[in-house]
Design a protein around this motif. Structure first.
Motif, PDB file in Angstrom:
ATOM      1  N   SER A 206       0.837  -1.196   0.000  1.00  0.00           N
ATOM      2  CA  SER A 206       0.000   0.000   0.000  1.00  0.00           C
ATOM      3  C   SER A 206       0.879   1.256   0.000  1.00  0.00           C
ATOM      4  O   SER A 206       2.055   1.220   0.385  1.00  0.00           O
ATOM      5  CB  SER A 206      -0.902   0.012   1.234  1.00  0.00           C
ATOM      6  OG  SER A 206      -0.118   0.158   2.421  1.00  0.00           O
ATOM      7  N   GLU A 207       0.279   2.371  -0.418  1.00  0.00           N
ATOM      8  CA  GLU A 207       1.021   3.640  -0.398  1.00  0.00           C
ATOM      9  C   GLU A 207       1.416   4.048   1.027  1.00  0.00           C
ATOM     10  O   GLU A 207       2.540   4.515   1.240  1.00  0.00           O
ATOM     11  CB  GLU A 207       0.201   4.745  -1.073  1.00  0.00           C
ATOM     12  CG  GLU A 207       0.174   4.625  -2.584  1.00  0.00           C
ATOM     13  CD  GLU A 207      -0.407   5.864  -3.247  1.00  0.00           C
ATOM     14  OE1 GLU A 207      -0.172   6.981  -2.733  1.00  0.00           O
ATOM     15  OE2 GLU A 207      -1.094   5.708  -4.269  1.00  0.00           O
ATOM     16  N   PRO A 208       0.528   3.895   2.046  1.00  0.00           N
ATOM     17  CA  PRO A 208       0.954   4.228   3.413  1.00  0.00           C
ATOM     18  C   PRO A 208       2.165   3.393   3.853  1.00  0.00           C
ATOM     19  O   PRO A 208       3.067   3.918   4.524  1.00  0.00           O
ATOM     20  CB  PRO A 208      -0.289   3.904   4.247  1.00  0.00           C
ATOM     21  CG  PRO A 208      -1.426   4.105   3.300  1.00  0.00           C
ATOM     22  CD  PRO A 208      -0.925   3.609   1.985  1.00  0.00           C
ATOM     23  N   ALA A 209       2.193   2.114   3.472  1.00  0.00           N
ATOM     24  CA  ALA A 209       3.343   1.268   3.835  1.00  0.00           C
ATOM     25  C   ALA A 209       4.610   1.760   3.140  1.00  0.00           C
ATOM     26  O   ALA A 209       5.694   1.784   3.747  1.00  0.00           O
ATOM     27  CB  ALA A 209       3.064  -0.182   3.463  1.00  0.00           C
ATOM     28  N   MET A 210       4.471   2.192   1.879  1.00  0.00           N
ATOM     29  CA  MET A 210       5.628   2.709   1.162  1.00  0.00           C
ATOM     30  C   MET A 210       6.082   4.032   1.766  1.00  0.00           C
ATOM     31  O   MET A 210       7.294   4.305   1.860  1.00  0.00           O
ATOM     32  CB  MET A 210       5.278   2.912  -0.318  1.00  0.00           C
ATOM     33  CG  MET A 210       6.470   3.097  -1.238  1.00  0.00           C
ATOM     34  SD  MET A 210       7.349   1.548  -1.561  1.00  0.00           S
ATOM     35  CE  MET A 210       8.857   1.814  -0.646  1.00  0.00           C
ATOM     36  N   SER A 211       5.143   4.847   2.203  1.00  0.00           N
ATOM     37  CA  SER A 211       5.492   6.115   2.859  1.00  0.00           C
ATOM     38  C   SER A 211       6.254   5.871   4.157  1.00  0.00           C
ATOM     39  O   SER A 211       7.186   6.608   4.499  1.00  0.00           O
ATOM     40  CB  SER A 211       4.226   6.928   3.143  1.00  0.00           C
ATOM     41  OG  SER A 211       3.609   7.341   1.935  1.00  0.00           O
ATOM     42  N   ARG A 212       5.852   4.816   4.886  1.00  0.00           N
ATOM     43  CA  ARG A 212       6.570   4.489   6.121  1.00  0.00           C
ATOM     44  C   ARG A 212       8.002   4.051   5.820  1.00  0.00           C
ATOM     45  O   ARG A 212       8.934   4.380   6.574  1.00  0.00           O
ATOM     46  CB  ARG A 212       5.820   3.397   6.888  1.00  0.00           C
ATOM     47  CG  ARG A 212       4.518   3.883   7.527  1.00  0.00           C
ATOM     48  CD  ARG A 212       3.980   2.891   8.530  1.00  0.00           C
ATOM     49  NE  ARG A 212       3.514   1.661   7.886  1.00  0.00           N
ATOM     50  CZ  ARG A 212       2.280   1.481   7.435  1.00  0.00           C
ATOM     51  NH1 ARG A 212       1.384   2.455   7.515  1.00  0.00           N
ATOM     52  NH2 ARG A 212       1.933   0.334   6.894  1.00  0.00           N
ATOM     53  N   GLN A 213       8.188   3.340   4.730  1.00  0.00           N
ATOM     54  CA  GLN A 213       9.540   2.949   4.334  1.00  0.00           C
ATOM     55  C   GLN A 213      10.380   4.175   3.999  1.00  0.00           C
ATOM     56  O   GLN A 213      11.564   4.256   4.357  1.00  0.00           O
ATOM     57  CB  GLN A 213       9.495   2.012   3.126  1.00  0.00           C
ATOM     58  CG  GLN A 213       8.985   0.609   3.413  1.00  0.00           C
ATOM     59  CD  GLN A 213       9.939  -0.173   4.280  1.00  0.00           C
ATOM     60  OE1 GLN A 213       9.914  -0.050   5.512  1.00  0.00           O
ATOM     61  NE2 GLN A 213      10.800  -0.972   3.668  1.00  0.00           N
ATOM     62  N   LEU A 214       9.762   5.142   3.325  1.00  0.00           N
ATOM     63  CA  LEU A 214      10.479   6.376   2.991  1.00  0.00           C
ATOM     64  C   LEU A 214      10.885   7.116   4.273  1.00  0.00           C
ATOM     65  O   LEU A 214      12.002   7.650   4.367  1.00  0.00           O
ATOM     66  CB  LEU A 214       9.610   7.267   2.100  1.00  0.00           C
ATOM     67  CG  LEU A 214      10.213   8.618   1.702  1.00  0.00           C
ATOM     68  CD1 LEU A 214      11.562   8.453   1.002  1.00  0.00           C
ATOM     69  CD2 LEU A 214       9.239   9.396   0.805  1.00  0.00           C
ATOM     70  N   THR A 215       9.990   7.147   5.241  1.00  0.00           N
ATOM     71  CA  THR A 215      10.308   7.790   6.524  1.00  0.00           C
ATOM     72  C   THR A 215      11.490   7.099   7.205  1.00  0.00           C
ATOM     73  O   THR A 215      12.402   7.758   7.729  1.00  0.00           O
ATOM     74  CB  THR A 215       9.088   7.769   7.449  1.00  0.00           C
ATOM     75  OG1 THR A 215       8.017   8.491   6.832  1.00  0.00           O
ATOM     76  CG2 THR A 215       9.404   8.411   8.791  1.00  0.00           C
ATOM     77  N   LYS A 216      11.501   5.776   7.202  1.00  0.00           N
ATOM     78  CA  LYS A 216      12.615   5.023   7.791  1.00  0.00           C
ATOM     79  C   LYS A 216      13.921   5.322   7.060  1.00  0.00           C
ATOM     80  O   LYS A 216      14.977   5.474   7.678  1.00  0.00           O
ATOM     81  CB  LYS A 216      12.328   3.524   7.725  1.00  0.00           C
ATOM     82  CG  LYS A 216      11.228   3.050   8.661  1.00  0.00           C
ATOM     83  CD  LYS A 216      11.024   1.538   8.518  1.00  0.00           C
ATOM     84  CE  LYS A 216       9.904   1.042   9.417  1.00  0.00           C
ATOM     85  NZ  LYS A 216       9.698  -0.422   9.242  1.00  0.00           N
TER      86      LYS A 216
END
Length: 307
Positions: free
Chosen positions: A31-41
């Motif tokens: 999902s996009e939220p999961a990908m956004s969390r990866q970007l934050t990490k």
């Protein structure tokens, strides 16, 4: 560097290549939220924005761009280590391969390829997806298609390709067609009506260019059809001429259908079909096994129709 692992590196690679969180999410099948969390990490781990806003789009930061090739190598090598072990166990694997091709290629290759693959990998599955008018590069890039087989020019330069077929056009007619009563010439070709095969509804092509520019002649196109299947069995009752690649003509039971074929009396551009894949699959052993098997099978199937 807490939380740093291979999955995070893979996200860094895909985000930098796609320059978009949404496209990266689709490619990674998350999902996009999961990908956004990866970007934050990633931003925390590397103390860098990784992607920066530039107008309506996002671009990789200077740091992300500078390390992309190293990250690509690391991810490919890691995947290769895991896949090499899997390759030794092909007999117990159940991979699904999606291949995009037109109906001519599918008719010739589908069963021989499946037979060859199942000798080493009995549980594999092959999905043949229809060829579309759009460029095949995007589904190769996002992983929706494992291989593309065709001759389109609408393919991006970075896509890998390997020629699997060289072919040329011939004419298909009924036995006893009047054009066969004498040596075939450009003038005699222009006396008869033609069927043109085109998914895009295009009536004219290289034959017309040759007749017009070299001999000042024009052939008559009586009908355009999306594929050859719908007309072959009806050809014995007409004087129409149906130009087809040798690949097709060699797989038609001409005698049983009351048909025969002829060579055109001038040189036409050759048909070159290739298998294509995204470069990130280069070192994937299972994908390489698929490509090598397809190449070997295609050579055997097409050996009698080379230009």
């Amino acid at each position: 560097m807490k939380g740093y692992d291979l999955d995070l590196l893979r996200s860094l690679q895909v985000l930098t290549e796609e320059e978009s969180v949404s496209r990266a999410a689709r490619r990674m099948k998350i999902s996009e939220p999961a990908m956004s969390r990866q970007l934050t990490k990633l931003r925390t781990a590397f103390a860098d924005p990784i992607l920066v806003q530039a107008g309506r789009r996002m671009l990789p930061s200077a740091f992300a761009s500078s390390i992309l090739s190293q990250v690509q190598d690391l991810v490919r090598n890691a995947d290769s280590l895991l896949a090499t072990r899997a390759l030794a166990n092909l007999a117990s694997m159940a991979p699904t391969f999606t291949i995009r091709a037109n109906d001519l290629v599918i008719a010739a290759l589908a069963l021989p390829l499946l037979e060859a693959l199942k000798k080493e990998c009995p549980q594999c599955e092959v999905i043949w997806a229809p060829e579309l008018d759009a460029a095949p590069s995007d589904p190769l890039r996002d992983g929706g298609v494992d291989l593309y087989i065709g001759a389109t020019e609408l393919i991006k330069p970075e896509i890998r390709r390997q020629t699997v077929l060289r072919d040329h056009m011939r004419g298909l007619v009924r036995k006893g067609h009047p054009i066969l009563a004498a040596p075939i010439t450009p003038d005699s070709l222009a006396l008869y009506d033609y069927i043109s095969v085109s998914r895009r509804g295009r009536a004219r092509g290289p034959i017309d260019w040759m007749l017009q520019n070299q001999y000042g002649l024009t052939r008559r196109i009586a009908m355009v059809v999306p594929n050859y299947h719908c007309m072959v069995e009806s050809m014995k009752g007409t004087d129409l001429i149906l130009p087809l690649p040798g690949l097709v003509i060699n797989h038609i039971s001409q005698d049983a259908l009351g048909l025969t074929s002829f060579e055109f009396p001038f040189s036409l551009p050759g048909i070159e079909a290739f298998q294509a894949w995204h470069p990130r699959r280069d070192t994937d052993p299972v994908h390489r096994w698929l490509r090598e098997t397809l190449f070997r099978v295609s050579r055997k199937v097409f050996e009698n129709i080379a230009v």
